[in-house]
Design a protein around this motif. Structure first.
Motif, short mmCIF file in Angstrom:
data_model
loop_
_atom_site.label_atom_id
_atom_site.label_comp_id
_atom_site.label_asym_id
_atom_site.label_seq_id
_atom_site.Cartn_x
_atom_site.Cartn_y
_atom_site.Cartn_z
N GLN A 57 1.44 2.45 4.98
CA GLN A 57 2.41 1.97 5.96
C GLN A 57 3.20 3.14 6.54
O GLN A 57 3.44 3.21 7.74
N CYS A 58 3.62 4.05 5.69
CA CYS A 58 4.43 5.17 6.15
C CYS A 58 3.59 6.16 6.97
O CYS A 58 4.03 6.64 8.03
N ALA A 59 2.40 6.46 6.51
CA ALA A 59 1.61 7.54 7.12
C ALA A 59 0.86 7.13 8.37
O ALA A 59 0.80 7.90 9.34
N MET A 60 0.30 5.94 8.37
CA MET A 60 -0.67 5.61 9.40
C MET A 60 -0.09 4.68 10.47
O MET A 60 0.83 3.91 10.22
N PRO A 61 -0.65 4.71 11.69
CA PRO A 61 -0.16 3.85 12.78
C PRO A 61 -0.66 2.42 12.63
O PRO A 61 -1.54 2.13 11.81
N THR A 62 -0.11 1.53 13.44
CA THR A 62 -0.48 0.11 13.35
C THR A 62 -1.94 -0.14 13.68
O THR A 62 -2.49 -1.18 13.31
N SER A 63 -2.59 0.78 14.37
CA SER A 63 -4.00 0.62 14.72
C SER A 63 -4.92 0.88 13.53
O SER A 63 -6.12 0.58 13.60
N PHE A 64 -4.38 1.41 12.46
CA PHE A 64 -5.20 1.78 11.31
C PHE A 64 -5.21 0.68 10.27
O PHE A 64 -4.18 0.11 9.93
N SER A 65 -6.39 0.38 9.73
CA SER A 65 -6.50 -0.49 8.57
C SER A 65 -7.72 -0.06 7.75
O SER A 65 -8.68 0.47 8.29
N ILE A 66 -7.64 -0.28 6.47
CA ILE A 66 -8.74 0.05 5.57
C ILE A 66 -8.69 -0.91 4.40
O ILE A 66 -7.60 -1.27 3.94
N THR A 67 -9.84 -1.35 3.94
CA THR A 67 -9.91 -2.31 2.85
C THR A 67 -10.41 -1.62 1.59
O THR A 67 -11.47 -0.99 1.59
N GLY A 68 -9.63 -1.72 0.55
CA GLY A 68 -10.05 -1.22 -0.75
C GLY A 68 -10.71 -2.33 -1.55
O GLY A 68 -10.20 -3.45 -1.59
N THR A 69 -11.84 -2.05 -2.15
CA THR A 69 -12.54 -3.04 -2.95
C THR A 69 -12.51 -2.64 -4.42
O THR A 69 -12.53 -1.47 -4.78
N TYR A 70 -12.43 -3.64 -5.27
CA TYR A 70 -12.38 -3.42 -6.71
C TYR A 70 -12.96 -4.65 -7.38
O TYR A 70 -13.19 -5.68 -6.73
N THR A 71 -13.26 -4.55 -8.66
CA THR A 71 -13.86 -5.66 -9.37
C THR A 71 -12.96 -6.89 -9.29
O THR A 71 -11.81 -6.86 -9.72
N GLY A 72 -13.46 -7.93 -8.70
CA GLY A 72 -12.71 -9.17 -8.60
C GLY A 72 -11.97 -9.38 -7.30
O GLY A 72 -11.37 -10.43 -7.11
N GLY A 73 -11.99 -8.41 -6.37
CA GLY A 73 -11.28 -8.65 -5.13
C GLY A 73 -11.25 -7.45 -4.20
O GLY A 73 -11.94 -6.45 -4.39
N SER A 74 -10.43 -7.59 -3.18
CA SER A 74 -10.24 -6.53 -2.20
C SER A 74 -8.84 -6.65 -1.61
O SER A 74 -8.21 -7.70 -1.71
N PHE A 75 -8.37 -5.57 -1.02
CA PHE A 75 -7.06 -5.58 -0.38
C PHE A 75 -7.09 -4.73 0.87
O PHE A 75 -7.59 -3.60 0.84
N THR A 76 -6.57 -5.27 1.97
CA THR A 76 -6.55 -4.54 3.23
C THR A 76 -5.18 -3.93 3.47
O THR A 76 -4.16 -4.62 3.43
N TYR A 77 -5.16 -2.63 3.69
CA TYR A 77 -3.94 -1.87 3.96
C TYR A 77 -3.85 -1.62 5.46
O TYR A 77 -4.83 -1.24 6.10
N VAL A 78 -2.66 -1.80 6.00
CA VAL A 78 -2.45 -1.65 7.44
C VAL A 78 -1.33 -0.65 7.67
O VAL A 78 -0.29 -0.71 7.02
N GLY A 79 -1.53 0.27 8.60
CA GLY A 79 -0.51 1.25 8.93
C GLY A 79 0.66 0.61 9.65
O GLY A 79 0.58 -0.48 10.19
N GLN A 80 1.77 1.33 9.67
CA GLN A 80 2.96 0.80 10.34
C GLN A 80 3.73 1.88 11.11
O GLN A 80 3.94 1.77 12.30
N PHE A 81 4.15 2.95 10.44
CA PHE A 81 5.05 3.92 11.07
C PHE A 81 4.33 5.10 11.71
O PHE A 81 4.85 5.72 12.62
N GLY A 82 3.15 5.45 11.22
CA GLY A 82 2.37 6.52 11.83
C GLY A 82 2.99 7.90 11.69
O GLY A 82 2.89 8.72 12.62
N LEU A 83 3.59 8.20 10.55
CA LEU A 83 4.25 9.49 10.38
C LEU A 83 3.28 10.63 10.10
O LEU A 83 3.61 11.80 10.29
#
Length: 250
Positions: A88-114
């Protein structure tokens, strides 16, 4: 940027809620993550509190933010919580990436773009410090819901934010990443604060290095009271993050 926060560094939950509406469609909740209200703008992490030692034990580095790095950090709730706020701190709102792990996944979205180039190259020292000050400013040792205005180089301002958030709380700076430059610093703006958010005062918010007692002796401020640099630990920290509140307590 005005953010409605509930982030706990010392207690049992770490939770940040932005003012935007929540879209849960991109992040189905898994059995392992029943504590997450998953979505691009509202996140919850329940488990052990996130401390400096937690972050360092996770092996977070300033190396390029690759898919492999994201997947590896996503294995634990602590890793997902730390990575969520870092992205959220580092990346802009246009950025997203999904981390996968055993049993699920989570999508991270940028916000501030620092530090928007983190996905392509390692963070240099300036970017490390800039991202770190953002994350530090969002800690709340009490784990209570307080709306804060975070200001500094690279942050936008919502309409009316400057008029509504008029109480300077404190300033955050340093470097959370491991290495010789590692330092967690904060200073108190010397004004009234909120009983649910006393983060800039020495000893609060799990800062490994106690906060400097007065920002007036530590940081250079612009006309609005926002810090442009701070001197501590024998170093000058550019791009600190200043927190303003919209309400205070006696």
């Amino acid at each position: 940027m005005k953010t409605n926060l509930l982030i706990c560094a010392l207690a049992i939950s770490l939770n940040a809620c932005a003012v935007d509406p929540v879209d849960t469609s991109t992040n189905p909740t898994t059995e392992d993550d029943t504590s997450f209200d998953e979505g691009p703008h509202q996140e919850k992490l329940a488990a052990n509190g996130l401390t400096p030692e937690d972050i360092q034990s996770l092996g977070i580095t300033a190396n390029t933010l690759t898919q492999t790095v994201v997947n590896n950090l996503s294995v634990t709730k602590q890793g997902r919580g730390a990575l969520l706020y870092l992205i959220q701190c580092a990346m802009p709102t246009s950025f997203s990436i999904t981390g996968t792990y055993t049993g699920g996944s989570f999508t991270y979205v940028g916000q501030f773009g620092l530090a928007p180039t983190w996905s392509a190259s390692p963070l240099n020292q300036t970017s490390q410090r800039t991202v770190s000050s953002c994350l530090f400013s969002r800690l709340n040792a009490f784990g209570r819901n307080v709306t804060i205005s975070i200001r500094g180089t690279g942050y936008g301002m919502d309409p009316g934010e400057a008029a509504s958030h008029i109480y300077p709380e404190g300033i955050f700076y340093g470097n959370l990443f491991p290495g010789a430059d590692n330092y967690w610093g904060a200073c108190d703006s010397d004004g009234p604060t909120h009983v649910d958010r006393q983060c800039a005062q020495p000893g609060n918010c799990s800062m490994a290095n106690p906060g400097i007692s007065s920002c007036a002796a530590t940081c250079s401020l612009d006309a609005s009271g926002t810090a442009t640099s701070c001197v501590a630990n024998g170093k000058t920290y550019a791009n600190p993050t200043t927190v303003f509140l919209d309400a205070v307590s006696p």
